[in-house]
Design a protein around this motif. Sequence first.
Motif, PDB file in Angstrom:
ATOM      1  N   PHE A  99       0.706  -1.067  -0.133  1.00  0.00           N
ATOM      2  CA  PHE A  99      -0.096   0.183   0.210  1.00  0.00           C
ATOM      3  C   PHE A  99       0.832   1.173   0.012  1.00  0.00           C
ATOM      4  CE2 PHE A  99      -3.075  -3.154   1.186  1.00  0.00           C
ATOM      5  CZ  PHE A  99      -4.459  -2.555   0.960  1.00  0.00           C
ATOM      6  N   PRO A 100       0.409   2.269  -0.480  1.00  0.00           N
ATOM      7  CA  PRO A 100       1.112   3.494  -0.480  1.00  0.00           C
ATOM      8  C   PRO A 100       1.613   3.986   1.130  1.00  0.00           C
ATOM      9  CG  PRO A 100      -0.707   4.017  -1.860  1.00  0.00           C
ATOM     10  CD  PRO A 100      -0.923   2.592  -1.164  1.00  0.00           C
ATOM     11  N   VAL A 101       2.594   4.745   1.234  1.00  0.00           N
ATOM     12  CA  VAL A 101       3.330   4.948   2.438  1.00  0.00           C
ATOM     13  C   VAL A 101       2.134   5.707   3.441  1.00  0.00           C
ATOM     14  CG1 VAL A 101       4.779   6.091   3.929  1.00  0.00           C
ATOM     15  CG2 VAL A 101       5.381   5.121   1.677  1.00  0.00           C
ATOM     16  N   GLY A 102       1.881   4.831   4.891  1.00  0.00           N
ATOM     17  CA  GLY A 102       0.982   5.503   5.567  1.00  0.00           C
ATOM     18  C   GLY A 102      -0.476   5.003   5.462  1.00  0.00           C
ATOM     19  N   THR A 103      -0.911   4.274   4.498  1.00  0.00           N
ATOM     20  CA  THR A 103      -1.962   3.864   4.433  1.00  0.00           C
ATOM     21  C   THR A 103      -2.539   2.846   5.478  1.00  0.00           C
ATOM     22  OG1 THR A 103      -2.096   3.973   2.100  1.00  0.00           O
ATOM     23  CG2 THR A 103      -4.048   2.677   2.823  1.00  0.00           C
ATOM     24  N   GLY A 130      10.130   3.808  -1.136  1.00  0.00           N
ATOM     25  CA  GLY A 130      10.703   3.428   0.354  1.00  0.00           C
ATOM     26  C   GLY A 130       9.655   4.376   1.382  1.00  0.00           C
ATOM     27  N   MET A 131       9.905   4.001   2.542  1.00  0.00           N
ATOM     28  CA  MET A 131       9.225   4.719   3.731  1.00  0.00           C
ATOM     29  C   MET A 131       9.761   5.923   4.205  1.00  0.00           C
ATOM     30  SD  MET A 131       6.810   2.074   4.242  1.00  0.00           S
ATOM     31  CE  MET A 131       5.959   2.503   5.944  1.00  0.00           C
ATOM     32  N   THR A 132      10.912   6.476   3.642  1.00  0.00           N
ATOM     33  CA  THR A 132      11.810   7.414   3.724  1.00  0.00           C
ATOM     34  C   THR A 132      12.321   8.197   2.593  1.00  0.00           C
ATOM     35  OG1 THR A 132      13.960   6.448   4.081  1.00  0.00           O
ATOM     36  CG2 THR A 132      12.286   6.530   6.096  1.00  0.00           C
ATOM     37  N   GLY A 133      12.825   9.242   2.741  1.00  0.00           N
ATOM     38  CA  GLY A 133      13.506  10.095   1.543  1.00  0.00           C
ATOM     39  C   GLY A 133      12.404  10.967   0.999  1.00  0.00           C
ATOM     40  N   PRO A 134      13.006  11.948   0.040  1.00  0.00           N
ATOM     41  CA  PRO A 134      12.014  12.901  -0.458  1.00  0.00           C
ATOM     42  C   PRO A 134      10.966  12.386  -1.515  1.00  0.00           C
ATOM     43  CG  PRO A 134      14.298  12.756  -1.324  1.00  0.00           C
ATOM     44  CD  PRO A 134      14.592  12.181  -0.327  1.00  0.00           C
ATOM     45  N   TYR A 135      11.090  11.062  -2.130  1.00  0.00           N
ATOM     46  CA  TYR A 135      10.430  10.589  -3.002  1.00  0.00           C
ATOM     47  C   TYR A 135       9.270   9.664  -2.471  1.00  0.00           C
ATOM     48  CZ  TYR A 135      13.587  12.101  -6.899  1.00  0.00           C
ATOM     49  OH  TYR A 135      14.318  13.020  -7.453  1.00  0.00           O
ATOM     50  N   ALA A 136       9.335   9.553  -1.112  1.00  0.00           N
ATOM     51  CA  ALA A 136       8.725   8.748  -0.270  1.00  0.00           C
ATOM     52  C   ALA A 136       7.088   8.631  -0.815  1.00  0.00           C
ATOM     53  CB  ALA A 136       8.701   8.705   1.199  1.00  0.00           C
ATOM     54  N   PRO A 137       6.535   9.791  -0.780  1.00  0.00           N
ATOM     55  CA  PRO A 137       4.959  10.031  -1.112  1.00  0.00           C
ATOM     56  C   PRO A 137       4.725   9.747  -2.613  1.00  0.00           C
ATOM     57  CG  PRO A 137       5.959  11.897   0.245  1.00  0.00           C
ATOM     58  CD  PRO A 137       6.909  11.343  -0.314  1.00  0.00           C
ATOM     59  N   ARG A 138       5.535   9.585  -3.205  1.00  0.00           N
ATOM     60  CA  ARG A 138       5.288   9.538  -4.817  1.00  0.00           C
ATOM     61  C   ARG A 138       4.715   8.232  -5.072  1.00  0.00           C
ATOM     62  NH1 ARG A 138      10.084  12.589  -8.329  1.00  0.00           N
ATOM     63  NH2 ARG A 138       8.801  11.602  -9.964  1.00  0.00           N
ATOM     64  N   LYS A 139       3.853   8.075  -6.073  1.00  0.00           N
ATOM     65  CA  LYS A 139       3.404   6.901  -6.665  1.00  0.00           C
ATOM     66  C   LYS A 139       4.131   6.663  -7.906  1.00  0.00           C
ATOM     67  CE  LYS A 139      -1.070   7.283  -4.576  1.00  0.00           C
ATOM     68  NZ  LYS A 139      -2.529   7.382  -4.670  1.00  0.00           N
ATOM     69  N   GLY A 140       4.269   5.375  -8.311  1.00  0.00           N
ATOM     70  CA  GLY A 140       4.935   5.187  -9.712  1.00  0.00           C
ATOM     71  C   GLY A 140       4.507   3.627 -10.114  1.00  0.00           C
TER      72      GLY A 140
END
Length: 398
Positions: A99-103, A130-140
């Motif tokens: 699932f997306p981070v935090g769901t 990943g769960m950390t890093g600047p791209y963590a919220p992104r989908k792909g």
Amino acid sequence: MRPLDGVTILDLSRVLACPFASMILAELGATVIKVEQPGDGDETRSFEPKVQGEGGSESAYYMAFNRSKQSVTVNLRSPEGQDVIRQLASTADVVLENFPVGTLKRYGLDYDRLRAFNDSLIYVSCTGFGMTGPYAPRKGYDTVFQAMGGIMSLTGEKGGGPVKPGLPVADLTSGLWVAIGILSSLVGRGTHGQGCHIDFSMMDGQVGLLSLAAARFFALGEVPARMGTEHPGRVPSAAFRCRDDKWVQVTGSDQHWKPLCDLLGLTEWADDPELGRNRARVDRRLEVMAGLQEAIGKIDRDAFCRLCDDAKVPAGPILSVDEVLTNEHVLAREMVASFAHPTIGTFNAVPVPFKFTGYDNPSLARPPLLGEHTEQILMQQLGMSREAVQALRDKNAI
């Protein structure tokens, strides 16, 4: 007896990468309980292509990645459904989710919450970045990870644009990474007695595949160019068109150079001590490749492959999918199998590619119907009564 008999995996994932991982583990013996959304299930159940049978149609996409599992339907947005997942996780060895981070934290189904019910739990979070890093919220998606992870920049013909490989490489290799993570964690738990949380990023997985390209960059500062089927540091290693317009891949080292030249009638090259060394062939790449193509282009593919086999020169025909799946060696190795499905009848599949001595070989069983095992698992594994199961149905929790 199979290697993973007795291991239970609660699989909350969907689509491709993680279902591929859990299918491999299921066919190695693990009990995989696939949790799907009531009504629709994993979205790939609706994906093309569809296989039509007497009882209806099924998605070939879904069937390719969900064999040998059990299916339960649970509404993760329902408090009662969330409690069912917590109960199932308390009896599982592994929880797998993408699932997306935090769901799942919002649903009370994150690692910290589930570990409270099962302190030896192995919990795998597979996300895009990943769960950390600047791209963590992104989908792909697979092709986004191919693009951002470097493989697409390496793939394509000389002087041409980037090319997507013909298979979803990011998804498939992520599935393999996830399977490796789960297996290593199971071994670690057996040794040290503790579970863990695995934060796996599909982007990280693609960066992890750069290997030789990264080594060349670290060593030489070189940004590898697209080279089609050619190898940056070895000649010959490339595809060649044969007289019958079929293609062959030839990949040889120094010890193969003279036999290759001999079978092609390239006498001067066969006796040239300079060209007997790979460094010289790389330096004279254009000349060597042109000469090899001219000579190979005068021979039909299969005849050329037989000559190479006789001379012990590494070469192989570039086979289309239909040629691969009917190839005598592939069939002899039992890499095409089948299962019987209640809706569509008998359907072929590509099995897990291991042959064991000391364990039974991987099994191959049909994919589950949506929610086929819900009642069975809730009653047998969680000890629920039939009335309790019905009450969950009435609340749209399952």
